[in-house]
Each structure stands twice: as C-alpha cells, then as structure tokens.
Design an enzyme around this catalytic site. Structure first.
Site, PDB file in Angstrom:
ATOM      1  N   ASP A 232       0.832  -1.201   0.000  1.00 12.66           N
ATOM      2  CA  ASP A 232       0.000   0.000   0.000  1.00 12.66           C
ATOM      3  C   ASP A 232       0.868   1.254   0.000  1.00 12.66           C
ATOM      4  O   ASP A 232       1.917   1.309   0.646  1.00 12.66           O
ATOM      5  CB  ASP A 232      -0.887  -0.018   1.248  1.00 12.66           C
ATOM      6  CG  ASP A 232      -1.785   1.193   1.355  1.00 12.66           C
ATOM      7  OD1 ASP A 232      -2.679   1.334   0.511  1.00 12.66           O
ATOM      8  OD2 ASP A 232      -1.569   2.000   2.276  1.00 12.66           O
ATOM      9  N   GLU A 286      14.143 -14.841  -1.378  1.00 15.94           N
ATOM     10  CA  GLU A 286      14.769 -15.833  -0.505  1.00 15.94           C
ATOM     11  C   GLU A 286      13.782 -16.946  -0.164  1.00 15.94           C
ATOM     12  O   GLU A 286      14.122 -18.135  -0.189  1.00 15.94           O
ATOM     13  CB  GLU A 286      15.266 -15.159   0.777  1.00 15.94           C
ATOM     14  CG  GLU A 286      16.478 -14.262   0.584  1.00 15.94           C
ATOM     15  CD  GLU A 286      16.788 -13.441   1.826  1.00 15.94           C
ATOM     16  OE1 GLU A 286      16.113 -13.674   2.870  1.00 15.94           O
ATOM     17  OE2 GLU A 286      17.671 -12.567   1.757  1.00 15.94           O
TER      18      GLU A 286
END
Length: 563
Positions: A232, A286
């Site tokens: 956001d 990751e």
C-alpha cells in the site's frame, strides 16, 4: 470498413515455451474483507467467511486472492491504520482462522496475497505511543517529527529558508484526505507527519531499525505460507530529507480533491523508494528459492507510465507487478485505449511483465463508470490483454456503486472533505450472493447498505443464467486459462477505428482476434482470414464462423479463434 493503420505493430511477449511464474498467468481477485462474507452475524465480513466462499472462487476460475488489510486496527481508515503487523483484527477472526484460510486456499490451488501497509501505522500503535512519549525516546526517530516555524521555501529551486512566525506546520505538505499533513503534538511541541489521517502517522523509513522491524513483519506472514504482498502507498514511503515545500500543481484549486492543488514532488516517488523495494523483493525471493514457489511483490503506484515502469527496477529486482491503474482513468474510447496499450508496452523494460486493473476499493465501480452495457466489454478487455489482470469483488456480477445515506457514511475521506464525492463507501458495499435477507452476506444488518437490486443481481441468480455477466466472466477466465495465446502470448497488432478496438494475440500455432465495440451503434471490422467465435459478450454468437468481416451489435465484443 477498411483497417486503420496499426497503432501498435508487434509487441513481443515471452516465448510460449519459456517457463512462466504463477503470477504471470494468474487472474487475481481482490477481496475487501469487511464486505465479502459475514460468518458470525455481526454484519461485517471475516476470514471464516472468505474460507466459506473459496469453492465459488475456484469455480469462477481465479488463481489468487488479494485480501485487503486484516491486521488489528482502531479502524480509523478501515484497517489501513495498523496497531500490530503480526496479528489479526478480532473483527475478522484469529491467526488460527487465517492459517485455516491459507491451508484451504492452497488445497484448492489458490494463492493468498496480503495487503502490506508500510508507509504508516495507527496512532495507537505501541511504536508511536513510545515515539511521542518524549523527544529523547529511542523510538522518536521511528516517525517524522519536526519543529514548527522555520522550514524551506515553497519555491522549488530555492534554498532560502522562510520563517513561519505563526509557528504553524513545518511545510505546506497536505494530506491525501484533506487538510494539513502535519499535526501538532502538544506534549512535545513538535509536529508529526501523516500522508493520510492524523490517526495514521508515517514511519521514518530512513531509519534502519524501522526497516528491520517492518521486514520482520513480512517474514512472519511468509512463514505462515503467504504467496505475496500488495504494498500500500508504496510511492510515499520516503519523503524529502531537506523538507522542501511542494510546488503548486497545474490543476491547482480547480480539482475536486484539495490534495491536487500541490504537486507532491517532495512527498512521493522519491529516488530512495526503489532501495526499499529491492530489499523487500530480496526477502520474497529468498523464500521463493527456499520453497521452490516464487512470491510476488505488487506495488500500489498511481504514477505516469514512465515512472510506473521504473518500479520494475533496472536490474529486474523491483516489483514484479507495479499496479497499472491507467485503464481506470483513461477515457473509454477505442483510439485512446489503443494508444495506452502502445505506450505501456513500449515503456516496459525487457524483464517487465504487464498487468491491468479496472476496479478496486478506492475507485467507483465499473458499472457506474461505464454503464451496464459496457461492463461486458470491460470484462473481455481485461481478460484478453497481455499480462496479469486483477478483478475487484462484485464486478463479476456487475455491481454498481450503492448510494450511501448521510447517516450511514463510514469513509473518513468523505467525512473530512464532505460534499466532494470523494467517499469510497459506494464501491465497498457487501457482496450480493443470493436473494435472501442480507443478500447471503449476513443474517443481520450489514455494515454498509445493500443495493436495491440485490434480489435480482446476485451470484445465485447469475450462475443459473448462461447469458449473465457472471457466466461471461467464467467463460472468459476458462478460455484464458487453457489458451496460451491469451495468458502468455504476444500481440500481433493492436488497432482502432471509430468506436472499435481490435487486437490479435498469438503463441505457438494459436491466434486469437479480439474485437470490441465501445460504442452504442452497430459496427464492422475487416480482417484477413477466417475464424470462429470462442467467447462473445452476446452468448448466441459463440460458435459462429466468419470470413473477412466481423459484424458487431452496439456494446458487443467477440474473442475469435483464427484459422
């Protein structure tokens, strides 16, 4: 009708044989949790309610659900004011409910994307409570605090300091929701900055401790199986470190929105934002590498195309999907949309995957913006353009804005800037599931009023009607899913003439022609070759063959399998 000169000749997409990440072929479905399904009779939607409706979403054919904020919150801005980034607002359920939702979604091969709100917290967040407790507190620098009275000039190119003898706000920066973006804290005598409500103070993302705390929140949800995040207010995460005033905008005070009076040069889209994006992306990558399932990073970015595409990153380590909202604001005219496709595709970096959005919780509903007849054209456009489409709940049944009586207004934006039509309640009303009391959404009074036509416009009625807009969405999504030309292929060309927009997409030995009449008069489109209508906004056209000319009724569109 002779063909117009192509506004776009050839746009190359990835080879159909190349591996594609799930988010590249996915259809994303946004859920506003307060309004999707109430499971406990309090008039507000919740997580168990979403779980109850997963089978519907699987039938519809979407691949991922994006859930607007569900974190603990005082609800000053309905969840976008967060008090705990690793918890669940009791109104929506518990962490157990969330884990169950993720488990059930994954069992149905649905991905789960969470809203991440990094720009600001709630004023009630423990971090802010500590930050405001004294100027010497270790968390003071976790937020943006400034003395009143002396700051830089509002002349963009000037380094001259200008005194504000009244001791007012440090800069001229304004809130997205109206009024000053600075609020005075009487206890410490300094102002704090808030891009939105005073109840939503902005975090200081230049502080490494803030970064680490917020990145830990990402890891918390990734550990629980979340497949990605929609970030956001991404462009607002870093502010000018020289605290310069924003210059006047071209629109000035003529806009309905007071925020538009200034150009947010020093409060949005600062160069350092991309450094934060890369760090977030590395965390997601990751997890993707560890599990073998890529995670997706989506950025909320209301920016010009040339700035929007910069958020892919020069090295491909930015957002996989910087949200492209331009169809929402572009005039609904064939040549304008053709030009938009051309400019967007031309601006994409080599590693950039396109995406398109036609509706969300901050914009008027499709049916209200375009009219009921063109909502079918909009569905066909969104689901056949190259790239990842995002649907907003309820658009698949043609829900319009719902008028909100003055006494039931909830949106703080409307309350702070009354009479400007800025309130977002009308596009956030409850999902209409059936014709029972409460529209199948709730057994009690819903938090926002239902549309007057919910007994006729609902999922139960439309699933039985093969000519409904819901059935059209279902057919389009199924065709897109099984057709490589539509979910990963290139454009052969994009053209427009009069009110007709047409483009052809291909991959391997497939070619599909999409012809859309954006006008209210009959039209025709000439094209070389033969084909058969695979999906039409008017279902009776499906299976119809043609040679040379495609004729269209007013507000009609067709997807044609060529050859």
């Amino acid at each position: 009708m002779s063909e117009a000169k192509p506004s776009l000749d050839v746009v190359t997409g990835p080879e159909a044989s190349a591996p594609v990440a799930w988010w590249q072929h996915a259809v994303v479905y946004q859920i506003y949790p307060r309004s999707f399904q109430d499971s406990n009779g309090d008039g507000v939607g919740d997580l168990p309610g979403i779980t109850q409706r997963l089978d519907y979403l699987r039938w519809l054919g979407v691949d991922a659900i994006w859930i607007s904020p569900i974190y603990p919150s005082p609800m000053a801005d309905f969840g976008y004011d967060v008090t705990d980034y690793t918890g669940i607002e009791p109104m929506f359920g518990t962490l157990h409910d969330f884990d169950h939702l993720v488990e059930e979604a994954h069992r149905r091969h649905l991905k789960v994307i969470l809203d991440y709100v990094p720009n600001h917290t709630s004023i009630e967040h423990p971090w802010f409570q500590e930050s405001r407790s004294s100027r010497d507190h270790p968390k003071r620098d976790w937020y943006l605090w400034k003395d009143p009275g002396v700051e830089t000039s509002n002349v963009e190119t000037s380094d001259v300091e200008t005194s504000r003898p009244d001791g007012g706000p440090p800069t001229n920066w304004v809130s997205n929701f109206g009024g000053h973006a600075w609020s005075l804290d009487p206890q410490t005598g300094q102002y704090y900055y808030h891009a939105y409500l005073p109840e939503q103070p902005d975090l200081n993302w230049r502080n490494p401790a803030v970064q680490e705390a917020m990145f830990d929140a990402l890891r918390f949800w990734l550990d629980r199986g979340v497949d990605g995040f929609r970030v956001d207010a991404l462009r607002q995460m870093i502010k000018d470190d020289q605290w310069r005033d924003n210059p006047p905008s071209d629109e000035g005070p003529t806009s309905q929105n007071p925020y538009d009076a200034l150009k947010p040069l020093y409060t949005t889209d600062r160069p350092e934002v991309m450094d934060l994006v890369r760090k977030m992306r590395r965390i997601l990558d990751e997890y993707g590498a560890r599990t073998g399932m890529p995670r997706v990073l989506i950025g909320e970015l209301y920016l010009r195309i040339e700035r929007l595409v910069a958020y892919y990153g020069e090295d491909g380590e930015g957002c996989q999907l910087p949200f492209n909202f331009h169809l929402i604001s572009t005039p609904w005219k064939a040549p304008v949309i053709a030009d938009l496709i051309q400019r967007y595709e031309a601006a994409l970096p080599p590693h950039g995957w396109p995406n398109w959005v036609l509706g969300n919780h901050d914009q008027h509903r499709l049916a209200t913006r375009l009219g009921a007849a063109q909502t079918r054209i909009a569905a066909m456009l969104l689901l056949t353009l190259r790239g990842t489409p995002t649907l907003y709940y309820g658009d698949e049944i043609g829900m319009p804005d719902v008028p909100i009586p003055e006494g039931r207004v909830q949106d703080p934006w409307e309350k702070r800037v009354p009479g400007r039509g800025l309130g977002r309640d009308p596009e956030r009303t409850p999902m209409q599931w059936d014709n029972t009391k409460g529209a199948g959404f709730t057994t009690e009074v819903p938090w926002l009023p239902l549309a007057d036509d919910f007994e006729q416009r609902n999922v139960a009625v439309q699933r039985k009607d093969h000519d409904s807009i819901l059935s059209l969405y279902h057919r389009l999504i199924q065709l897109r899913r099984r057709t490589s030309a539509l979910h990963r292929g290139a454009y052969d060309w994009v053209k427009s003439q009069g009110h007709v927009l047409a483009y052809q997409r291909s991959a391997e030995d497939q070619a599909y022609l999409i012809v859309l009449n954006l006008g209210d008069q009959p039209a025709a489109w000439n094209v070389e070759g033969t084909g058969k209508v695979a999906v039409g906004t008017h279902r009776q056209r499906e299976g119809e063959g043609f040679s040379g000319t495609v004729t269209l009724a007013p507000n009609e569109g067709v997807v044609v399998r060529m050859g």
